[in-house]
Design a protein around this motif. Structure first.
Motif, short mmCIF file in Angstrom:
data_model
loop_
_atom_site.label_atom_id
_atom_site.label_comp_id
_atom_site.label_asym_id
_atom_site.label_seq_id
_atom_site.Cartn_x
_atom_site.Cartn_y
_atom_site.Cartn_z
N UNK A 2 29.20 35.47 44.29
CA UNK A 2 29.65 36.74 44.78
C UNK A 2 31.15 36.86 44.54
N UNK A 3 31.57 38.01 44.03
CA UNK A 3 32.99 38.25 43.80
C UNK A 3 33.67 38.62 45.10
N UNK A 4 34.84 38.06 45.30
CA UNK A 4 35.70 38.46 46.41
C UNK A 4 37.00 38.93 45.79
N UNK A 5 37.24 40.24 45.86
CA UNK A 5 38.48 40.77 45.32
C UNK A 5 39.61 40.44 46.29
N UNK A 6 40.76 40.06 45.72
CA UNK A 6 41.90 39.61 46.52
C UNK A 6 43.17 40.29 46.05
N UNK A 7 44.15 40.34 46.95
CA UNK A 7 45.49 40.78 46.60
C UNK A 7 46.23 39.60 46.01
N UNK A 8 47.06 39.87 45.01
CA UNK A 8 47.84 38.82 44.36
C UNK A 8 49.30 39.21 44.32
N UNK A 9 50.15 38.21 44.37
CA UNK A 9 51.57 38.39 44.06
C UNK A 9 51.76 37.76 42.70
N UNK A 10 52.24 38.54 41.75
CA UNK A 10 52.38 38.05 40.38
C UNK A 10 53.78 38.36 39.85
N UNK A 11 54.13 37.63 38.78
CA UNK A 11 55.38 37.88 38.07
C UNK A 11 55.02 38.27 36.65
#
Length: 77
Positions: free
Chosen positions: A1-10
């Motif tokens: 099952x996919x769990x969409x998440x928030x990311x901090x990226x550069x």
């Protein structure tokens, strides 16, 4: 099952996307210690495909996918 998440990226000036931290829930933000591998790959457990990042987070290896413009992890069934 996919769990969409928030990311901090550069975003680098040459167009690379480097994940720095993943937010599993509103109270849980985990810094990514190191990126171990980056490749185009499918998620066999959750379905879907994208750029797969193998990350070390708190001493454990975890996969995080960038699927078009959304990030997901493999959630528990």
């Amino acid at each position: 099952m996919k769990k969409y998440v928030d990311m901090i990226v550069r975003y680098t000036e040459d167009g690379q996307i480097i994940p720095l931290a993943v937010r599993w829930s509103p109270e849980q933000l985990f810094e990514i210690d190191r990126i171990l591998d980056v490749r185009q790959a499918a998620s066999l457990k959750a379905g879907g495909t994208g750029i797969r990042y193998l990350c070390r987070i708190r001493g454990q290896e975890r996969y995080v996918w960038l699927e078009e413009d959304r990030w997901f992890v493999e959630g528990k069934d």
